[in-house]
Scaffold this motif. Sequence first.
Motif, short mmCIF file in Angstrom:
data_model
loop_
_atom_site.label_atom_id
_atom_site.label_comp_id
_atom_site.label_asym_id
_atom_site.label_seq_id
_atom_site.Cartn_x
_atom_site.Cartn_y
_atom_site.Cartn_z
N ARG A 63 11.46 -16.94 -20.49
CA ARG A 63 10.72 -16.84 -19.23
C ARG A 63 9.32 -17.40 -19.47
O ARG A 63 8.58 -16.91 -20.33
CB ARG A 63 10.63 -15.38 -18.75
CG ARG A 63 12.00 -14.77 -18.44
CD ARG A 63 11.87 -13.35 -17.90
NE ARG A 63 13.17 -12.73 -17.71
CZ ARG A 63 13.92 -12.86 -16.63
NH1 ARG A 63 13.47 -13.59 -15.62
NH2 ARG A 63 15.09 -12.27 -16.54
N TYR A 65 5.51 -18.68 -17.81
CA TYR A 65 4.62 -18.48 -16.66
C TYR A 65 3.17 -18.68 -17.11
O TYR A 65 2.83 -18.50 -18.29
CB TYR A 65 4.79 -17.07 -16.08
CG TYR A 65 4.60 -15.96 -17.11
CD1 TYR A 65 3.36 -15.34 -17.27
CD2 TYR A 65 5.66 -15.55 -17.92
CE1 TYR A 65 3.18 -14.35 -18.20
CE2 TYR A 65 5.48 -14.56 -18.86
CZ TYR A 65 4.25 -13.96 -19.01
OH TYR A 65 4.06 -12.98 -19.95
N TRP A 66 2.33 -19.04 -16.15
CA TRP A 66 0.91 -19.19 -16.40
C TRP A 66 0.19 -17.89 -16.05
O TRP A 66 0.56 -17.19 -15.11
CB TRP A 66 0.32 -20.31 -15.54
CG TRP A 66 0.65 -21.68 -16.03
CD1 TRP A 66 1.67 -22.48 -15.63
CD2 TRP A 66 -0.06 -22.42 -17.03
NE1 TRP A 66 1.66 -23.67 -16.31
CE2 TRP A 66 0.60 -23.67 -17.18
CE3 TRP A 66 -1.19 -22.16 -17.81
CZ2 TRP A 66 0.16 -24.63 -18.07
CZ3 TRP A 66 -1.63 -23.13 -18.71
CH2 TRP A 66 -0.95 -24.35 -18.83
N SER A 67 -0.84 -17.56 -16.83
CA SER A 67 -1.69 -16.41 -16.52
C SER A 67 -3.14 -16.78 -16.81
O SER A 67 -3.41 -17.66 -17.63
CB SER A 67 -1.28 -15.19 -17.34
OG SER A 67 -1.55 -15.40 -18.71
N TYR A 75 -0.44 -20.64 -20.84
CA TYR A 75 0.98 -20.56 -20.54
C TYR A 75 1.65 -19.61 -21.53
O TYR A 75 1.46 -19.73 -22.74
CB TYR A 75 1.62 -21.95 -20.64
CG TYR A 75 3.02 -22.02 -20.08
CD1 TYR A 75 3.24 -22.02 -18.71
CD2 TYR A 75 4.13 -22.09 -20.92
CE1 TYR A 75 4.52 -22.09 -18.19
CE2 TYR A 75 5.42 -22.16 -20.40
CZ TYR A 75 5.61 -22.16 -19.03
OH TYR A 75 6.89 -22.23 -18.52
N ASP A 106 4.98 -24.85 -10.36
CA ASP A 106 3.95 -24.17 -11.14
C ASP A 106 4.38 -23.92 -12.58
O ASP A 106 3.69 -23.22 -13.32
CB ASP A 106 3.57 -22.85 -10.47
CG ASP A 106 4.76 -21.91 -10.31
OD1 ASP A 106 5.90 -22.29 -10.69
OD2 ASP A 106 4.57 -20.80 -9.80
N GLU A 108 6.67 -22.07 -13.63
CA GLU A 108 7.32 -20.77 -13.86
C GLU A 108 8.81 -21.05 -14.07
O GLU A 108 9.43 -21.75 -13.27
CB GLU A 108 7.11 -19.82 -12.68
CG GLU A 108 7.62 -18.42 -12.96
CD GLU A 108 7.28 -17.43 -11.85
OE1 GLU A 108 7.71 -16.27 -11.98
OE2 GLU A 108 6.60 -17.82 -10.89
N PRO A 187 12.57 -16.77 -10.95
CA PRO A 187 11.27 -17.06 -10.33
C PRO A 187 11.45 -17.68 -8.95
O PRO A 187 12.53 -18.16 -8.62
CB PRO A 187 10.64 -18.06 -11.30
CG PRO A 187 11.81 -18.77 -11.90
CD PRO A 187 12.89 -17.73 -12.03
#
Length: 280
Positions: A63, A65-67, A75, A106, A108, A187
């Motif tokens: 999995r 995702y960007w934070s 990432y 994005d 994700e 997502p």
Amino acid sequence: MDPGIIFFLLIIAIIVGALLLGYVQQKNAKRTAEELLKKIEIRENTLILPRRMMLVKGRLTLRGYWSSSGRSRSYHVDRKFTGRSEFEGEKIELKPERFTLIMGKDEEALIDVPAYLITEPEFKDILIVPIIPSYDFEIGKGSLEVSKDMEFAHARIELNEWGFSGKLYTTVQKCRGARIELKTKKPKVVEKLAETRESTEFRKEFLREKLVIICHRKATDPRHFAQLLGRKVFIEGHGEYTLELTLDVPFGKDVHDSTILRVEPSEGIPEGTIRAEVVV
């Protein structure tokens, strides 16, 4: 020196050190995966290992995702291998199993695939991921309709061996037009299939190519699957998806109609050669 400056420099050093460690780990993982790729052999639907090895059969889930925190953005990848059975052998029979490959604009991502973990020291943490596409499709309804006052759009959908196709009919004046999209919930990814003010055809063909992917349990980046597939946004494999028709209403609420598309593995093995690639 000011304690605040020392603390700031320490934080910078920790960040740089973590980045360098990650780079070295990924580089070493890729080199080991490439070494294995050179040594395996694929005969029809059988993968031949360099020698007899101990393997763990299971599933790999990635999995991505960007934070963001403060001024920085990074990432993240959550990696999980779930082992189900252990065995010793020198070959792997390649057959259809459930797989899911999803990534949005994005970045994700969700990658959920069958995998064989090699426990031999020479190839520690290396995974062999077979993706043998074979599908059984089921759709909730074969037509979608939306309307606003005297304007409307209608989509007819037909399933086939590798996905579905259809026609989109639109009659609009004030509305911007209509679009039909394939969507996932987790997502949240949207793949636009068609958009028009008149009439057009659309189709979605799921992955047909047979693949063997060599990757790493602790270093594989799901974004690199975009390079493998040649697309930045993709919805591939088995699962439950939403097919949605939208009438685009300016200065008002859009009108939607949707249906559920269920994709399950079938037993048939597709024809064609198998492509083997490293994805780390």
